[in-house]
Structure formats: C-alpha cells, structure tokens
Design a protein around this motif. Structure first.
Motif, PDB file in Angstrom:
ATOM      1  N   PHE A  20      19.055  22.170 -20.765  1.00 48.71           N
ATOM      2  CA  PHE A  20      18.187  21.187 -20.119  1.00 48.71           C
ATOM      3  C   PHE A  20      19.075  20.076 -19.567  1.00 48.71           C
ATOM      4  CE2 PHE A  20      15.352  23.282 -23.049  1.00 48.71           C
ATOM      5  CZ  PHE A  20      14.138  23.335 -22.378  1.00 48.71           C
ATOM      6  N   ASP A 242      15.061  18.690 -15.563  1.00 54.96           N
ATOM      7  CA  ASP A 242      14.666  19.598 -16.637  1.00 54.96           C
ATOM      8  C   ASP A 242      14.770  18.818 -17.948  1.00 54.96           C
ATOM      9  OD1 ASP A 242      14.422  21.784 -14.868  1.00 54.96           O
ATOM     10  OD2 ASP A 242      16.549  22.260 -15.065  1.00 54.96           O
ATOM     11  N   LYS A 321      11.090  21.679 -11.722  1.00 53.67           N
ATOM     12  CA  LYS A 321      11.740  21.409 -13.003  1.00 53.67           C
ATOM     13  C   LYS A 321      10.899  21.965 -14.157  1.00 53.67           C
ATOM     14  CE  LYS A 321      15.132  19.185 -11.093  1.00 53.67           C
ATOM     15  NZ  LYS A 321      16.496  19.747 -11.072  1.00 53.67           N
ATOM     16  N   ARG A 372      14.383  27.341 -22.420  1.00 54.28           N
ATOM     17  CA  ARG A 372      13.664  26.971 -21.200  1.00 54.28           C
ATOM     18  C   ARG A 372      12.359  27.759 -21.106  1.00 54.28           C
ATOM     19  NH1 ARG A 372      16.549  24.551 -17.038  1.00 54.28           N
ATOM     20  NH2 ARG A 372      15.408  25.725 -15.470  1.00 54.28           N
TER      21      ARG A 372
END
Length: 394
Positions: A20, A242, A321, A372
């Motif tokens: 991230f 992110d 994102k 993620r």
C-alpha cells in the motif's frame, strides 16, 4: 501475553511492509478508554507496521501526538509514560491496587469508587478541579469556563512530545476540533498548520468538564462534539493513495438493549460517540464504486467525448486506488458502566491496554487484512468482532 512484552516478541512478529502507498492510523476519542489504542499501537509497532499518517480526536489526538512526536523505537515507551502518569493514584489513595476481584459486582464497585476519585480530584498531570467551581464565578473568558483545569496536560505533552518532529512532516499528523463560535469542524494538520500542544488540547476540550482552547483568536471544543472519528478526513484527502487504514474506535455503535437506567446512559454514550463509523465506511465504499466506474468509462471513452466539460468533472472524481479499512472497536465489559471514559485507574488502564494489544494481534493473524483488495469497488473492510471470531491466543 503481557502488554509490556519486548518489541518483536509478539506472535505476529515483524513483517515486510504491505503493498500500500500509505498506512494510516485513525484514533477515536474516548477518555480513559484510550489506553486500548496504545495497546493496539504496540502490536502494530512490533509487527513493523509503522503509520505514515496518524489522525485523532480527543484522547485519540493525544495518543496520535505521542506517536508522531517520537522516534519509532520510543513511541510505545512514551505512550506507556503518559498512561502510567495519568493513572497514578491521586492524593496517594491506593484504590485497592492489590485487591483480588472475584466477580463483576466487585469489579463494578471498585471501578465506581475509582471513577468517583477522578471526579473529585482529577487525573494526575492531566486535569484538576477548579476552585471555586465555575457555577460560582461570573461570566468570563471561555477558556476558564469548565469544572477542571487542564494546564497540567500542556506541561505533560511538552515533556513527552517533540513538536518539532511533528512539524517536520516525517509523518502526517491531523487532529480534529469544533469551532465554538461557528459550530464547524476544524482539522489542525501539519501540512497546513504549525502544530503545538494547544492544537492537541483543543481536540480534547470536551465541555463542560474541560475549557475551550483558544487558537489564533478562536475558541475550540472537543472534535467529538461534531464527529468523534477522523476517518472521513483521511479518506477524502487528495491526492488519493492506496491506503491501509487501521481505525481504532473506543465506542461501539452496536449493543444490547438497556435493562436499567445506568445501561441507558451507557448505551446513548456508545451511540453518540461511535459517530456512525460503519455507516461512514459503507458510504465510502459506494462512492468508491462510482469513482472506479468513472475511471473505467474515461479509459474507454472516445477522445472527442473525453474533452467535454462533463468528462472533466468525471475525471476529477475518478479513482482506481484501493483501500483496506480495518476496524478495531473496543467492547466494554458490563461492569465498566457509564463512568468508563473517566475511570482513570492503573488496573483498568492495564486491562484496556492488554485488550487493544490482543485485538490487534488477533486482527493481524488474518492475512487478508494486509493484502490488496480484489473486489470491484477496491475496498476491503474487516472487523474482528464480525469476521475474526476465534478466541485470542494467550
């Protein structure tokens, strides 16, 4: 495992930084419950998950300052110093420190006795009663209208927090407060302000217990008067990144129906100060789905359409994102009662600290927390109470 275990010795252990762009730590307000956040941070530090941005309201602002205002290897030490200082027995009263509590009824009686001590004498180096009380004084400066004087807190913050470090921008730092005159929410952020102890204290100036804090001619109350969580501030920030966000809340919006008048008081506090964190997360998820859809449309749009004013509006909101929003929510024990946010005692502080530590370790045992998200909206939410129901391993 003890909350004072050596760094790196926890079962989760140090780990590589997740994929991230930003790790954010978001700390809700909640007075004496705030040591839960300190325990949760200790587990994050032992896992080598150091935040790039820490934002807080009220006691969350104080914990945030202790984190952002110290080197990584000293943050837990400074959190511990603060919480041990403010939970020392006032007036030398031991508060049954060695008492073997055998049931919830005894625990409730001891906690209520210690909370009464806080009401009468304050918390050491944090706040102390005003004499005479404000109801016997004439109208005056809003900075003096309160039942307690928080001057000791300023000295303690300046002792434990390096504000030059906060203002260096090494870590982004934000605290929220309420403008008393306008009623508007305000954030003091080291990207836009030179942060000092007053900004942190403004975030925790909850009336009528604590006085309004004056900054540049304006007076501010606790940010929890408007919203007790900084989640929206971080999620709305531009440019977007992110984000892996750890949201550590001290009040639970969900709970059982009250059975007596004390439980009614407890329940309404929980609802008021939880600030609808889950509702905010759900709304963000819906908005993010729209933003990702806009990004996909723009990527496949013919050039002549892409130059239109309407497409430019879409481009401003388009976003690809991804966001992990990891909730840790403290669930108070039945014996804590309505005084749980002002029961500043060493025994209860240690209980809260250990619970936060264990909850974070238990959360980090779920690998999806640090991965993620793959969903269409690019948002993953996790709540240990809902999705990770196994018992904490000791």
């Amino acid at each position: 495992m003890s909350s004072m275990s050596a760094p790196g010795s926890s079962p989760n252990g140090p780990r590589p930084r997740p994929d991230f762009e930003r790790i954010a730590l978001l700390l809700q307000g909640g007075g004496a419950l705030g040591s839960y956040q300190a325990g949760a941070y200790q587990a994050l530090a032992e896992a080598n998950l150091h935040p790039d941005w820490v934002a807080g309201i009220s006691i969350g602002a104080i914990n945030a300052a202790l984190i952002a205002g110290n080197a990584p290897e000293r943050r837990v030490e400074k959190l511990r110093a603060f919480w041990e200082t403010v939970t020392a027995p006032p007036m030398g009263i031991p508060y049954f420190a060695g008492l073997d509590i055998k049931n919830d009824m005894q625990h409730q009686l001891v906690n209520q006795w210690r909370a009464m001590g806080t009401l009468l004498w304050g918390a050491p180096n944090f706040f102390k009663p005003r004499f005479p009380p404000p109801i016997f004084t004439p109208a005056g400066n809003p900075g003096n209208l309160s039942f307690y004087d928080v001057a000791p807190l300023k000295a303690l913050l300046e002792q434990l927090v390096d504000f030059d470090r906060i203002n260096s921008g090494e870590m982004r730092f934000s605290v929220g407060a309420t403008n008393v005159r306008t009623g508007n929410f305000a954030y003091f952020d080291n990207k836009t302000h030179k942060v000092a102890a007053a900004h942190v204290m403004a975030s925790g100036s909850l009336p009528p217990g604590f006085p309004a804090t004056e900054i540049d001619g304006e007076f501010y109350w606790d940010g929890g008067v408007v919203s007790n969580t900084p989640l929206q501030w971080v999620l709305d920030a531009r440019p977007r990144h992110d984000t892996l966000a750890f949201q550590v809340d001290l009040w639970s919006a969900s709970g059982a129906l009250p059975r007596d008048m004390i439980e009614i008081d407890v329940r309404q506090k929980d609802i008021r100060y939880s600030s609808r964190t889950r509702a905010g997360t759900d709304q963000f998820r819906k908005l993010q789905a729209v933003r990702r859809a806009a990004a996909m449309l723009l990527a496949n749009m013919r050039p002549e359409l892409r130059q239109t004013p309407e497409a430019e509006i879409l481009a401003q909101e388009a976003d690809t994102k991804v966001y992990n929003i990891i909730h840790l929510i403290y669930h108070a024990k039945n014996y804590e009662g309505a005084s749980k946010d002002y029961e500043f005692s060493r025994r209860t502080m240690e209980e809260h600290w250990k619970t936060g530590y264990d909850d974070m370790i238990n959360t980090l045992r779920h690998p999806e927390v640090l991965q993620r998200p793959q969903s269409a909206d690019g948002v993953f939410t996790f709540d240990l109470a809902r999705q990770g129901r196994e018992e904490t391993k000791r």
